[in-house]
Design a protein around this motif. Structure first.
Motif, PDB file in Angstrom:
ATOM      1  N   VAL A  21       0.850  -1.178   0.000  1.00 44.65           N
ATOM      2  CA  VAL A  21       0.000   0.000   0.000  1.00 44.65           C
ATOM      3  C   VAL A  21       0.887   1.229   0.000  1.00 44.65           C
ATOM      4  CG1 VAL A  21      -1.915   1.116   1.137  1.00 44.65           C
ATOM      5  CG2 VAL A  21      -1.476  -1.264   1.615  1.00 44.65           C
ATOM      6  N   ILE A  47       0.671   5.410   0.756  1.00 42.94           N
ATOM      7  CA  ILE A  47      -0.198   6.489   1.215  1.00 42.94           C
ATOM      8  C   ILE A  47       0.517   7.820   1.080  1.00 42.94           C
ATOM      9  CG2 ILE A  47      -1.469   5.057   2.858  1.00 42.94           C
ATOM     10  CD1 ILE A  47       0.151   6.684   5.035  1.00 42.94           C
ATOM     11  N   LEU A  97       0.573  11.372   3.008  1.00 42.78           N
ATOM     12  CA  LEU A  97       0.118  12.010   4.230  1.00 42.78           C
ATOM     13  C   LEU A  97       0.927  13.286   4.430  1.00 42.78           C
ATOM     14  CD1 LEU A  97      -1.744  11.358   6.726  1.00 42.78           C
ATOM     15  CD2 LEU A  97       0.280  10.421   7.801  1.00 42.78           C
ATOM     16  N   LEU A  98       0.259  14.388   4.511  1.00 39.79           N
ATOM     17  CA  LEU A  98       0.917  15.687   4.706  1.00 39.79           C
ATOM     18  C   LEU A  98       2.062  15.898   3.715  1.00 39.79           C
ATOM     19  CD1 LEU A  98       1.275  15.456   8.592  1.00 39.79           C
ATOM     20  CD2 LEU A  98      -0.508  16.690   7.358  1.00 39.79           C
ATOM     21  N   HIS A 106       3.921  13.731   2.372  1.00 38.92           N
ATOM     22  CA  HIS A 106       4.956  12.701   2.371  1.00 38.92           C
ATOM     23  C   HIS A 106       4.381  11.398   1.840  1.00 38.92           C
ATOM     24  CE1 HIS A 106       7.985  14.862   4.747  1.00 38.92           C
ATOM     25  NE2 HIS A 106       6.941  15.446   5.291  1.00 38.92           N
ATOM     26  N   GLN A 126       4.514   7.340   1.776  1.00 38.46           N
ATOM     27  CA  GLN A 126       4.994   6.211   2.576  1.00 38.46           C
ATOM     28  C   GLN A 126       4.445   4.937   1.959  1.00 38.46           C
ATOM     29  OE1 GLN A 126       6.238   6.311   6.111  1.00 38.46           O
ATOM     30  NE2 GLN A 126       6.692   8.473   5.852  1.00 38.46           N
ATOM     31  N   ILE A 150       4.360   0.360   2.490  1.00 37.25           N
ATOM     32  CA  ILE A 150       4.787  -0.803   3.267  1.00 37.25           C
ATOM     33  C   ILE A 150       4.880  -2.031   2.380  1.00 37.25           C
ATOM     34  CG2 ILE A 150       4.061  -0.251   5.614  1.00 37.25           C
ATOM     35  CD1 ILE A 150       1.470  -1.907   4.907  1.00 37.25           C
ATOM     36  N   ILE A 154      -5.211  -5.621   6.465  1.00 35.56           N
ATOM     37  CA  ILE A 154      -4.776  -4.488   5.631  1.00 35.56           C
ATOM     38  C   ILE A 154      -5.984  -3.601   5.337  1.00 35.56           C
ATOM     39  CG2 ILE A 154      -3.829  -3.789   3.388  1.00 35.56           C
ATOM     40  CD1 ILE A 154      -2.340  -6.426   3.312  1.00 35.56           C
ATOM     41  N   ALA A 204      -7.054  -1.681   8.394  1.00 30.87           N
ATOM     42  CA  ALA A 204      -6.117  -0.589   8.682  1.00 30.87           C
ATOM     43  C   ALA A 204      -6.356   0.581   7.738  1.00 30.87           C
ATOM     44  CB  ALA A 204      -4.677  -1.098   8.553  1.00 30.87           C
ATOM     45  N   LEU A 205      -6.647   0.269   6.469  1.00 30.42           N
ATOM     46  CA  LEU A 205      -6.844   1.340   5.500  1.00 30.42           C
ATOM     47  C   LEU A 205      -8.121   2.116   5.768  1.00 30.42           C
ATOM     48  CD1 LEU A 205      -5.567  -0.275   2.207  1.00 30.42           C
ATOM     49  CD2 LEU A 205      -4.419   1.295   3.755  1.00 30.42           C
ATOM     50  N   VAL A 206      -9.165   1.397   6.191  1.00 34.04           N
ATOM     51  CA  VAL A 206     -10.415   2.092   6.507  1.00 34.04           C
ATOM     52  C   VAL A 206     -10.185   3.107   7.618  1.00 34.04           C
ATOM     53  CG1 VAL A 206     -12.732   1.802   7.420  1.00 34.04           C
ATOM     54  CG2 VAL A 206     -11.894   0.242   5.697  1.00 34.04           C
ATOM     55  N   LYS A 207      -9.297   2.723   8.565  1.00 36.82           N
ATOM     56  CA  LYS A 207      -8.990   3.658   9.647  1.00 36.82           C
ATOM     57  C   LYS A 207      -8.308   4.926   9.130  1.00 36.82           C
ATOM     58  CE  LYS A 207      -8.612   0.904  13.799  1.00 36.82           C
ATOM     59  NZ  LYS A 207      -7.854   0.806  15.053  1.00 36.82           N
ATOM     60  N   LEU A 208      -7.633   4.813   7.975  1.00 29.78           N
ATOM     61  CA  LEU A 208      -6.877   5.958   7.461  1.00 29.78           C
ATOM     62  C   LEU A 208      -7.669   6.809   6.488  1.00 29.78           C
ATOM     63  CD1 LEU A 208      -3.373   4.401   6.805  1.00 29.78           C
ATOM     64  CD2 LEU A 208      -4.042   5.941   8.640  1.00 29.78           C
ATOM     65  N   TYR A 226      -7.744  10.728   6.252  1.00 30.51           N
ATOM     66  CA  TYR A 226      -6.503  11.359   6.690  1.00 30.51           C
ATOM     67  C   TYR A 226      -5.462  11.355   5.586  1.00 30.51           C
ATOM     68  CZ  TYR A 226      -8.480  10.610  11.299  1.00 30.51           C
ATOM     69  OH  TYR A 226      -9.301  10.598  12.381  1.00 30.51           O
TER      70      TYR A 226
END
Lengths: 198, 213
Positions: B73, B75, B77-78, B80, B82, B84, B159, B162-166, B169
């Motif tokens: 994945v 992502i 964020l701000l 940046h 990232q 994994i 996975i 975890a992505l739903v949590k993000l 954001y």
């Protein structure tokens, strides 16, 4: 020609071959693994189960996930995480986490306690509960408790910026230990015991 | 119950779910025998089992390697970026000092799934070549010990959770490895549903008996 009592036949836990019960320890004819007579198996299972239950307490008290955001540090416990997801409106995910991290472990503890007691003291002798099915179901859903640990691992690996960082909390270790020992307890439980007291 | 000798026990089967005793009967190619009491599958007969097993485990291995090499994945964020990979998830735990959880994750989502497919591959290859009966025996024993401890499917669902949590954001992009992992998990589930370890034991008995004859 050999004469065998059908009740003396048992299944090897490792390879599934049919063996004749020769008392205390029988080495399996096919794979050579030791098949133990029921004597020790409940003790081992109890020990694992108790360890898992003890580890489950800190798993719920300490934070599972720690979010460091622009200097402020915030920890959330398992239950806190579920509540937060619910409030954000992700109901399905909140339910998945609730089932995987809270309901399944507790149900598994209760089912294992019931099975371990009922094979020693036949309290459930007359009840219509299919204990094989019950055991099989706990075996099948058990590993799904690991979801929360994996989620924490993924988030911690994914988010580590200078200003925003997620790290795993103490509860992750405790919870992982709890799940690990519950799985061991379930594996150590001898299904053959169920049959003996039917 | 009278038996010829202890070898004759090979023709008996105890259901793995309800522990009812059954006698093994010959069934047609491609069919399966069910437990008369609980209805779960006792065994299947497939004359091409070794070929199917070999093909599936080779395919699974390829997809597993791909799933580990590429990012799962990405992502944003701000500002940046990232990403994994599978190894990165448990290495990050080690870096943060979570040795127990890190070790557990390494085994559950990397070492055991890999080992299972390597064992399956070697097993079916050796069975096809009808070589080293002792080694296939050790492989089968090892396989049944580690089989319950492979959790790739659970990791895949994790996975998504975890992505739903993000969501909201960060900007999320699925990587190549995610899709190869989906295929790997598909093969893994199909194999563990279709090929039981006890059926490989039966195949082994059949093949080496042919060899001896």
């Amino acid at each position: 020609m050999i004469e065998v009592n059908e009740k003396e036949l048992m299944r090897c836990n490792v390879c599934g071959a049919v063996n004749i019960d020769r008392g205390e320890v029988t080495p399996c004819r096919r794979c050579g693994s030791n098949i133990y007579h029921e004597r020790f198996s409940t003790q081992k299972s109890w020990a694992y189960l108790l360890t898992a239950m003890i580890a489950y307490i800190p798993a719920n008290l300490y934070p599972m996930l720690i979010t460091k955001q622009f200097g402020s540090v915030e920890g959330s416990t398992i239950l806190g995480g579920v509540v937060m997801l619910w409030e954000h409106g992700s109901y399905p995910i909140a339910l998945i986490i609730f089932f995987a991290s809270i309901l399944i472990p507790i149900i598994k503890f209760l089912v294992l306690i019931y099975l371990l007691i009922s094979v020693k003291y036949p309290i459930g002798k007359d009840s219509k509960i299919d204990k094989h099915k019950l055991y099989y179901m706990t075996e099948a859903v058990g590993p799904w408790s690991m979801i929360d640990v994996f989620v924490v691992a993924i988030l911690a690996a994914l988010i580590h910026l200078a200003n925003v960082e997620i790290v795993a909390g103490t509860a992750a270790t405790a919870f992982a230990i709890s799940v690990f020992f519950t799985l061991l307890a379930a594996h150590a439980f001898d299904e053959r015991l169920i049959k003996e007291y039917r | 119950m009278k038996l010829e000798n202890e070898e004759a026990l090979d023709h008996l089967i105890i259901c793995h779910k309800c522990h009812t005793l059954h006698e093994e009967v010959e069934i047609e190619d491609g069919t399966k025998a069910l437990c008369s009491k609980c209805g779960s599958v006792l065994y299947r007969f497939d004359s091409k089992l070794a070929d199917y097993g070999l093909a599936l485990s080779a395919t699974g291995l390829i997809f597993f390697v791909l799933a580990n090499l590429f990012p799962l994945v990405k992502i944003e964020l701000l500002g940046h970026e990232q990403f994994i990979t599978i190894p990165k998830t448990f290495v990050a735990l080690f870096d943060n000092g979570f040795y127990f959880v890190g070790l557990m994750c390494a085994f559950l989502i990397f070492i055991f799934p890999l080992l299972i497919f390597v064992i399956n591959f070697m097993l079916f290859l050796l069975l096809k070549l009808r070589k080293s009966p002792d080694f296939t025996k050790s492989l089968l024993i090892l396989l049944s010990h580690i089989k319950p401890w492979s959790m790739s499917d659970i990791f895949l669902i994790s996975i998504l959770v975890a992505l739903v949590k993000l969501i909201g954001y960060a900007q999320i992009d699925m990587g190549v490895a995610f899709w190869t992992l989906v295929i790997f998990v598909g093969i893994d589930l199909y194999m563990s549903k279709q090929i039981h370890v006890s059926e490989i034991w039966m195949l082994r008995r059949r093949l080496y008996a042919q060899e001896r004859a």
